[in-house]
Motif scaffolding. Structure first.
Motif, PDB file in Angstrom:
ATOM      1  N   VAL A 275       0.849  -1.193   0.000  1.00  0.00           N
ATOM      2  CA  VAL A 275       0.000   0.000   0.000  1.00  0.00           C
ATOM      3  C   VAL A 275       0.881   1.238   0.000  1.00  0.00           C
ATOM      4  N   GLY A 276       0.673   2.089  -0.987  1.00  0.00           N
ATOM      5  CA  GLY A 276       1.458   3.317  -1.079  1.00  0.00           C
ATOM      6  C   GLY A 276       0.857   4.419  -0.234  1.00  0.00           C
ATOM      7  N   ILE A 277       1.594   4.910   0.740  1.00  0.00           N
ATOM      8  CA  ILE A 277       1.115   5.973   1.616  1.00  0.00           C
ATOM      9  C   ILE A 277       2.171   7.073   1.691  1.00  0.00           C
ATOM     10  N   SER A 278       1.748   8.304   1.450  1.00  0.00           N
ATOM     11  CA  SER A 278       2.642   9.448   1.546  1.00  0.00           C
ATOM     12  C   SER A 278       1.798  10.685   1.837  1.00  0.00           C
ATOM     13  N   PRO A 279       2.425  11.816   2.163  1.00  0.00           N
ATOM     14  CA  PRO A 279       1.658  13.043   2.419  1.00  0.00           C
ATOM     15  C   PRO A 279       0.805  13.472   1.222  1.00  0.00           C
ATOM     16  N   SER A 280       1.169  13.014   0.026  1.00  0.00           N
ATOM     17  CA  SER A 280       0.420  13.406  -1.180  1.00  0.00           C
ATOM     18  C   SER A 280      -0.683  12.411  -1.536  1.00  0.00           C
ATOM     19  N   THR A 281      -0.877  11.382  -0.695  1.00  0.00           N
ATOM     20  CA  THR A 281      -1.889  10.361  -0.973  1.00  0.00           C
ATOM     21  C   THR A 281      -3.217  10.736  -0.331  1.00  0.00           C
ATOM     22  N   SER A 282      -4.274  10.628  -1.102  1.00  0.00           N
ATOM     23  CA  SER A 282      -5.618  10.847  -0.572  1.00  0.00           C
ATOM     24  C   SER A 282      -6.094   9.534   0.031  1.00  0.00           C
ATOM     25  N   LEU A 283      -6.149   9.477   1.365  1.00  0.00           N
ATOM     26  CA  LEU A 283      -6.453   8.216   2.043  1.00  0.00           C
ATOM     27  C   LEU A 283      -7.938   8.084   2.383  1.00  0.00           C
ATOM     28  N   SER A 284      -8.514   9.102   3.004  1.00  0.00           N
ATOM     29  CA  SER A 284      -9.902   9.022   3.431  1.00  0.00           C
ATOM     30  C   SER A 284     -10.332  10.403   3.897  1.00  0.00           C
ATOM     31  N   ILE A 285     -11.603  10.549   4.263  1.00  0.00           N
ATOM     32  CA  ILE A 285     -12.018  11.836   4.802  1.00  0.00           C
ATOM     33  C   ILE A 285     -11.290  12.080   6.121  1.00  0.00           C
ATOM     34  N   THR A 286     -11.020  13.337   6.436  1.00  0.00           N
ATOM     35  CA  THR A 286     -10.149  13.655   7.562  1.00  0.00           C
ATOM     36  C   THR A 286     -10.812  14.509   8.632  1.00  0.00           C
ATOM     37  N   SER A 287     -12.059  14.925   8.404  1.00  0.00           N
ATOM     38  CA  SER A 287     -12.681  15.847   9.342  1.00  0.00           C
ATOM     39  C   SER A 287     -14.171  15.560   9.486  1.00  0.00           C
ATOM     40  N   PRO A 288     -14.732  15.775  10.677  1.00  0.00           N
ATOM     41  CA  PRO A 288     -16.190  15.632  10.843  1.00  0.00           C
ATOM     42  C   PRO A 288     -16.985  16.557   9.924  1.00  0.00           C
ATOM     43  N   SER A 289     -16.359  17.647   9.483  1.00  0.00           N
ATOM     44  CA  SER A 289     -17.059  18.573   8.586  1.00  0.00           C
ATOM     45  C   SER A 289     -17.345  17.941   7.228  1.00  0.00           C
ATOM     46  N   GLN A 290     -16.654  16.833   6.913  1.00  0.00           N
ATOM     47  CA  GLN A 290     -16.871  16.153   5.639  1.00  0.00           C
ATOM     48  C   GLN A 290     -17.946  15.074   5.728  1.00  0.00           C
ATOM     49  N   VAL A 291     -18.529  14.913   6.899  1.00  0.00           N
ATOM     50  CA  VAL A 291     -19.583  13.912   7.095  1.00  0.00           C
ATOM     51  C   VAL A 291     -20.946  14.515   6.755  1.00  0.00           C
ATOM     52  N   PRO A 292     -21.740  13.881   5.908  1.00  0.00           N
ATOM     53  CA  PRO A 292     -23.085  14.378   5.617  1.00  0.00           C
ATOM     54  C   PRO A 292     -24.054  14.020   6.743  1.00  0.00           C
ATOM     55  N   TRP A 293     -24.074  14.835   7.795  1.00  0.00           N
ATOM     56  CA  TRP A 293     -24.788  14.478   9.018  1.00  0.00           C
ATOM     57  C   TRP A 293     -26.283  14.286   8.792  1.00  0.00           C
ATOM     58  N   LYS A 294     -26.885  15.130   7.972  1.00  0.00           N
ATOM     59  CA  LYS A 294     -28.323  15.002   7.716  1.00  0.00           C
ATOM     60  C   LYS A 294     -28.646  13.685   7.022  1.00  0.00           C
TER      61      LYS A 294
END
Length: 447
Positions: A275-294
């Motif tokens: 698995v390639g992981i680096s600072p430039s890799t988009s891994l997953s959502i990172t903040s509760p603000s990205q959760v569609p709460w409704k």
């Protein structure tokens, strides 16, 4: 070149591109003599699927004078839209006319509806347009990167506009997306060694994305929350999910990052995943603000996959407060954080999914009794892929086993999908597991 649209009877617009001469006077003449001619539609629609027509057929079949038809053919030839020649047909020498590539594109403009070769036509028009536009930018010393940024942005909007939109989904999934490169090798060589392998195959994947597609394939309304890089692999992943009827409107496309890349090497002894992981890799959502709460509050069931612990705990807490069952698949990198770090998530989920790889890891690190150690911080039901032919279901002090045979020892997305669907329908988890295994067996048997 000129961008044009043809209006259909229902009022919608059919996009089309016509490439016109650069010289203004020649352009005016082209419009008058080619496009505005009364012969245009009848002549250009007469070419067969190979782009060829016999001159005698035009003269015999069209309601125009010989002189007018021959004059129009000459005009088409002068603009490089057709070539002409002669051949033997039914024992006689006849004159034929053949569309050039540009003539082929122009002839489709005069079709009453979309032509059967619309995919090939679209590729030709788009490629030709981009080449000409890039050349124009270069000639005018404009930054070509601006052109491709515009194209990427427009493509993104067009792709996302094709997504399903489920404000009240049956299943809301959170997890990572990945792009896999699969290689089959006779054996993995030692350092400095060499071995023969199959040609690499590439495809989008990831346990959470594959589960989303499995759930959607049965007709369920599925919304997937994830992130990808703003690259070809990211957009291919999104397109694949859209084609599988998954709602992707909450997938975040991260500029300046690349979609996660994973390499899977299969050999007779098993498989290895890099698995390639680096600072430039988009891994997953990172903040509760990205959760569609409704959306979460209206979902019937929630699945949490490869999500940062802080975000996962917020999701689980909100779902629990709304009485929504939460399935949590904790992969090895998260188990490595330790039980205390995972406690905010584990203590709030209903069903904990443990893959075969994760189970082997837990048996080594949570000795002597990994189940008892996990149960100290959560009362979740545990579903463990115990072995290649066995699932273990642990609910408090009760344990039961279910036999399976799907050709792998990993946690199957089809079994997880089946359990999630059956539990929403009112089945107990043991009943849901049994039914899901039967459904998967049937699916494998029928191909």
């Amino acid at each position: 070149m000129l961008g044009m649209t043809a209006t259909e009877k229902n009022g919608s617009l059919w996009p089309y591109l016509l490439f016109l001469p650069v010289d203004a006077d020649e352009r005016d003449d082209f419009i008058r003599s080619i496009l505005a001619s009364k012969l245009a539609r009848s002549v250009l629609s007469s070419f067969d699927e190979t782009g060829r027509v016999l001159q005698r057929d035009l003269i015999e079949n069209l309601p125009h004078s010989n002189k007018s038809i021959l004059a129009y053919l000459k005009t088409l030839s002068s603009y490089g839209l057709i070539t002409s020649g002669s051949t033997i047909h039914n024992g006689k020498r006849v004159v034929y006319h053949q569309l050039t590539k540009n003539g082929w594109g122009l002839s489709r403009f005069f079709f009453e509806g979309l032509p059967s070769d619309v995919e090939e036509l679209t590729a030709f028009l788009l490629e030709d347009y981009l080449i000409r536009l890039a050349t124009l930018f270069r000639d005018e010393q404009l930054p070509e990167t601006t052109l491709f940024e515009i194209f990427a942005r427009t493509r993104a909007k067009a792709i996302l506009d094709g997504s399903k939109n489920y404000p009240n989904p049956d299943f809301l999934l959170f997890g990572a997306s990945a792009y896999y490169t699969n290689i089959i090798c006779e054996q993995v060589p030692s350092p400095g060694g060499l071995t023969s392998c199959s040609s690499p195959t590439r495809h989008s994947g990831g346990p959470s994305a594959e589960l989303a597609l499995a759930l959607a394939s049965t007709g369920s309304k599925v919304t997937f929350v994830s992130s990808v890089g703003n690259d070809m692999d990211g957009w291919s992943t999104i397109t694949n999910l859209i084609q599988g009827d998954v709602d992707v409107r909450n997938i975040f496309v991260e500029d300046g990052k690349q979609t996660n890349q994973s390499i899977i090497i299969d050999e007779p002894k098993g498989s290895r995943i890099l698995v390639g992981i680096s600072p430039s890799t988009s891994l997953s959502i990172t903040s509760p603000s990205q959760v569609p709460w409704k959306v979460l509050e209206r979902a019937k069931s929630v699945y949490i996959g490869e999500i940062f612990v802080e975000v996962a705990s917020s999701i689980a807490a909100n779902a629990k407060a709304n009485g929504i069952p939460v399935f949590y698949r904790c992969s090895i990198p998260f188990w490595e954080l330790g039980l205390e770090r995972l406690k905010p998530v584990l203590s709030q989920v209903d069903i904990l999914l443990i893959s075969h790889r994760a189970w082997n890891y837990l048996k080594k690190t949570l000795k002597p009794n990994p189940i008892r150690r996990i149960q100290r911080i959560t009362d979740a039901l545990l579903l463990i892929r115990e072995a290649a032919n066995k699932y273990r279901l642990v609910e408090g002090e009760t344990q039961q086993f279910a036999e399976c045979d799907n050709g792998t020892n990993e946690l199957s997305e089809w079994v997880v999908a089946g359990i999630m669907q059956k539990s929403v329908d009112g089945f107990t988890i043991p009943e849901a597991l049994e039914a899901a295994i039967k459904d998967e067996t049937t699916r494998l048997a029928t191909g």
